[in-house]
Design an enzyme around this catalytic site. Structure first.
Site, PDB file in Angstrom:
ATOM      1  N   HIS A 279     121.998 -96.078  23.653  1.00 55.54           N
ATOM      2  CA  HIS A 279     120.670 -96.427  23.581  1.00 55.54           C
ATOM      3  C   HIS A 279     120.442 -97.158  22.387  1.00 55.54           C
ATOM      4  CE1 HIS A 279     120.607 -92.497  21.429  1.00 55.54           C
ATOM      5  NE2 HIS A 279     119.557 -93.053  20.908  1.00 55.54           N
TER       6      HIS A 279
HETATM    7  C1  UD1 Z   1     114.255 -93.141  19.841  1.00 53.87           C
HETATM    8  C2  UD1 Z   1     114.530 -93.289  18.559  1.00 53.87           C
HETATM    9  C3  UD1 Z   1     115.802 -92.979  18.388  1.00 53.87           C
HETATM   10  C4  UD1 Z   1     116.276 -91.848  19.216  1.00 53.87           C
HETATM   11  C5  UD1 Z   1     116.080 -91.893  20.485  1.00 53.87           C
HETATM   12  C6  UD1 Z   1     116.555 -90.653  21.292  1.00 53.87           C
HETATM   13  C7  UD1 Z   1     112.828 -94.256  16.909  1.00 53.87           C
HETATM   14  C8  UD1 Z   1     112.746 -95.406  16.258  1.00 53.87           C
HETATM   15  N1  UD1 Z   1     113.663 -94.431  17.893  1.00 53.87           N
HETATM   16  O1  UD1 Z   1     114.774 -94.306  20.505  1.00 53.87           O
HETATM   17  O2  UD1 Z   1     116.008 -93.019  16.724  1.00 53.87           O
HETATM   18  O3  UD1 Z   1     117.810 -91.856  19.055  1.00 53.87           O
HETATM   19  O4  UD1 Z   1     114.534 -92.055  20.607  1.00 53.87           O
HETATM   20  O5  UD1 Z   1     116.482 -90.611  22.699  1.00 53.87           O
HETATM   21  O6  UD1 Z   1     112.059 -93.449  17.021  1.00 53.87           O
HETATM   22  N2  UD1 Z   1     110.630 -94.877  27.241  1.00 53.87           N
HETATM   23  C9  UD1 Z   1     110.491 -94.542  28.463  1.00 53.87           C
HETATM   24  N3  UD1 Z   1     110.161 -93.303  28.706  1.00 53.87           N
HETATM   25  C10 UD1 Z   1     110.392 -92.286  27.842  1.00 53.87           C
HETATM   26  C11 UD1 Z   1     110.714 -92.909  26.452  1.00 53.87           C
HETATM   27  C12 UD1 Z   1     110.885 -94.291  26.105  1.00 53.87           C
HETATM   28  O7  UD1 Z   1     110.058 -95.369  29.276  1.00 53.87           O
HETATM   29  O8  UD1 Z   1     109.982 -90.999  28.212  1.00 53.87           O
HETATM   30  C13 UD1 Z   1     110.548 -96.407  26.901  1.00 53.87           C
HETATM   31  C14 UD1 Z   1     109.515 -96.866  25.849  1.00 53.87           C
HETATM   32  O9  UD1 Z   1     108.577 -97.077  26.441  1.00 53.87           O
HETATM   33  C15 UD1 Z   1     110.257 -97.896  25.297  1.00 53.87           C
HETATM   34  C16 UD1 Z   1     111.669 -97.618  25.305  1.00 53.87           C
HETATM   35  O10 UD1 Z   1     111.949 -96.838  26.393  1.00 53.87           O
HETATM   36  O11 UD1 Z   1     109.974 -99.133  25.890  1.00 53.87           O
HETATM   37  C17 UD1 Z   1     112.209 -97.380  24.020  1.00 53.87           C
HETATM   38  O12 UD1 Z   1     111.378 -95.974  23.680  1.00 53.87           O
HETATM   39  P1  UD1 Z   1     111.082 -95.479  22.039  1.00 53.87           P
HETATM   40  O13 UD1 Z   1     110.620 -94.087  21.927  1.00 53.87           O
HETATM   41  O14 UD1 Z   1     110.463 -96.584  21.249  1.00 53.87           O
HETATM   42  O15 UD1 Z   1     112.599 -95.671  21.234  1.00 53.87           O
HETATM   43  P2  UD1 Z   1     114.023 -95.135  21.537  1.00 53.87           P
HETATM   44  O16 UD1 Z   1     115.032 -96.076  22.142  1.00 53.87           O
HETATM   45  O17 UD1 Z   1     113.671 -94.001  22.735  1.00 53.87           O
HETATM   46  N1  UDP Z   2     120.916 -85.553  26.117  1.00 51.35           N
HETATM   47  C1  UDP Z   2     120.338 -84.942  27.246  1.00 51.35           C
HETATM   48  N2  UDP Z   2     120.345 -85.748  28.300  1.00 51.35           N
HETATM   49  C2  UDP Z   2     120.970 -86.770  28.643  1.00 51.35           C
HETATM   50  C3  UDP Z   2     121.299 -87.621  27.416  1.00 51.35           C
HETATM   51  C4  UDP Z   2     121.281 -86.718  26.091  1.00 51.35           C
HETATM   52  O1  UDP Z   2     119.970 -83.657  27.471  1.00 51.35           O
HETATM   53  O2  UDP Z   2     121.032 -87.720  29.600  1.00 51.35           O
HETATM   54  C5  UDP Z   2     120.943 -84.846  24.985  1.00 51.35           C
HETATM   55  C6  UDP Z   2     121.961 -84.601  23.896  1.00 51.35           C
HETATM   56  O3  UDP Z   2     122.958 -83.681  24.428  1.00 51.35           O
HETATM   57  C7  UDP Z   2     121.353 -84.242  22.647  1.00 51.35           C
HETATM   58  C8  UDP Z   2     120.193 -85.156  22.557  1.00 51.35           C
HETATM   59  O4  UDP Z   2     119.797 -85.309  23.990  1.00 51.35           O
HETATM   60  O5  UDP Z   2     121.083 -82.861  22.432  1.00 51.35           O
HETATM   61  C9  UDP Z   2     120.508 -86.644  22.213  1.00 51.35           C
HETATM   62  O6  UDP Z   2     119.653 -87.606  22.206  1.00 51.35           O
HETATM   63  P1  UDP Z   2     119.793 -88.965  22.126  1.00 51.35           P
HETATM   64  O7  UDP Z   2     120.982 -89.271  22.268  1.00 51.35           O
HETATM   65  O8  UDP Z   2     118.668 -89.693  23.087  1.00 51.35           O
HETATM   66  O9  UDP Z   2     119.211 -89.108  20.680  1.00 51.35           O
HETATM   67  P2  UDP Z   2     119.937 -89.161  19.365  1.00 51.35           P
HETATM   68  O10 UDP Z   2     120.644 -87.954  18.851  1.00 51.35           O
HETATM   69  O11 UDP Z   2     120.879 -90.508  19.145  1.00 51.35           O
HETATM   70  O12 UDP Z   2     118.703 -89.514  18.163  1.00 51.35           O
END
Ligand code: UD1
Ligand code: UDP
Length: 364
Positions: free
Chosen positions: A207
């Site tokens: 991601h």
């Molecule tokens: C965010 C964090 C990242 C973390 C990740 C965990 C920041 C800058 N990034 O990235 O550090 O590793 O979360 O997963 O804070 N979206 C949905 N549904 C959801 C969540 C997100 O559709 O439940 C969509 C949002 O609308 C957006 C995209 O996914 O278009 C990205 O979401 P966003 O929270 O901005 O950043 P992540 O890539 O999820």
């Molecule tokens: N995780 C989860 N389901 C998934 C993918 C990840 O429960 O389908 C959990 C994972 O084991 C960890 C956390 O989500 O506990 C990590 O989140 P993510 O990789 O989104 O974020 P990051 O750690 O990179 O910020």
């Protein structure tokens, strides 16, 4: 009675705060713990499922901010957070991790003169193109309690001139959650449900914007996963950012027969899937740590990591973003060339208890 406000927003935050909330319950006569969810992540499978799996009470506040550009999202969180902090008047704000919600809440609290505790302080990738690196630096600068998960964090904070009195090496609350749920993880039947043979499949998650926001990079990644799926079944629970981009770039054609794409999985299902995998390939932060704890081979498709202990001590192979190297390392691991690992210091399931005890010692 003192009030502590914890602020969470994204998937990894929920997992990191759960044990802190539980540890603070021990002091419930002295401290009221309030939880605020910014709504950065909002899909049931990115948010609610973790509250259910980890048996966490519903947040006291949900700001419903959703997605948007960094400035939009951060600004919306700050505007709404200020209202909550004005209403609650907390004596301390706890922020875990490195997401936009973390930094936005820390900035608001600091401007309001509220002390801040950062859970997972001091991690540095030294790569400012990562949005999380900016969030980590800003959050640490304004925090009063810097709770550190690994030695590199202590070194980084000292190198940045942070006051030693603020830095506490406590261990890792994400690992507390895993430790607490390990029986359920080992007993979970996700492999049966997906028709997988234990220790004979690969799990992948991606991601990071650097991997999935660029069409060429995402295409190369999916092609490589497709080839590896010819060797072993490959399960790929897809993050919403990645799902959107696969569609937007028209890359659905690369989803081949053995490449099993699923929605994001719940905590117990996902951890169990990793526990019994032969190999995990990822760009996640937390997954590098969880695989190290479980002794599962992990390939990290990134140029750097802010969690070097997982490479130095654990089972993490940091290989960069070149697909040839990713594929070669994967094939070596599937061929039996694995890396032994140990559990890093203080990743013992007690980090949150240490955090709560330190906060209570300093509460006046
Ligand atoms: C965010 C964090 C990242 C973390 C990740 C965990 C920041 C800058 N990034 O990235 O550090 O590793 O979360 O997963 O804070 N979206 C949905 N549904 C959801 C969540 C997100 O559709 O439940 C969509 C949002 O609308 C957006 C995209 O996914 O278009 C990205 O979401 P966003 O929270 O901005 O950043 P992540 O890539 O999820
Ligand atoms: N995780 C989860 N389901 C998934 C993918 C990840 O429960 O389908 C959990 C994972 O084991 C960890 C956390 O989500 O506990 C990590 O989140 P993510 O990789 O989104 O974020 P990051 O750690 O990179 O910020």
């Amino acid at each position: 009675m003192k009030k502590i406000l914890s602020v969470v927003g994204a998937r990894p935050n929920f997992i990191k705060i759960a044990p802190v909330a539980r540890a603070l319950k021990k002091y419930r006569k002295e401290v009221k713990h309030i939880l605020c969810h910014t709504g950065q992540h909002f899909d049931k499978k990115m948010s609610e499922v973790f509250f259910e799996d980890l048996k966490m009470p519903k947040p006291d506040f949900n700001l419903g901010v959703g997605g948007g550009s960094h400035a939009e999202q951060t600004a919306r969180i700050m505007l709404e957070m200020e209202k909550v902090m004005t209403e609650v008047k907390p004596d301390l704000v706890i922020v875990p991790g490195d997401v936009n919600s973390t930094m936005a809440a820390a900035l608001v609290a600091s401007k309001m003169g509220i002390p801040i505790a950062h859970v997972e302080a001091g991690l540095r990738s030294y790569d400012k193109t990562m949005p999380e690196e900016i969030n980590r630096i800003v959050t640490d600068v304004v925090s009063d309690f810097l709770f550190v998960t690994e030695h590199s964090g202590m070194h980084n904070l000292r190198g940045e001139g942070m006051d030693d009195d603020k830095i506490f090496f406590v261990g890792n609350t994400m690992i507390d959650t895993l430790d607490e749920n390990y029986d359920a993880v080992e007993g979970c039947d996700i492999t049966d449900r997906l028709g997988l043979e234990k220790e004979r499949y690969i799990v992948a998650t991606f991601h990071r914007p650097s991997n999935v926001d660029d069409k060429g990079n995402l295409e190369a990644l999916l092609e490589t996963m497709g080839r590896l799926a010819g060797e072993r079944k490959l399960i790929f629970p897809v993050h919403p950012r990645t799902r959107k981009n696969i569609k937007a770039f028209g890359l659905d054609r690369l989803i081949t027969k053995n490449l099993l794409l699923t929605d994001p999985l719940g905590y117990i299902d996902f951890l169990s899937l990793m526990r019994y995998a032969e190999l995990v390939i990822t760009d996640s932060g937390g997954i590098q740590e969880e695989t190290t704890y479980m002794g599962v081979q992990c390939i990290t498709v990134r140029k750097n990591t802010e969690r070097p202990v997982t490479v130095d001590v654990g089972t993490n192979h940091l290989v960069g973003t070149g697909m040839e190297k990713v594929e070669k390392t994967a094939m070596d691991i599937l061929g039996g060339t694995t890396k032994p690992g140990r559990i890093p210091e203080l990743w013992d399931g007690k980090a949150a208890k240490r955090i709560a005890a330190i906060l209570m010692e300093h509460k006046e």
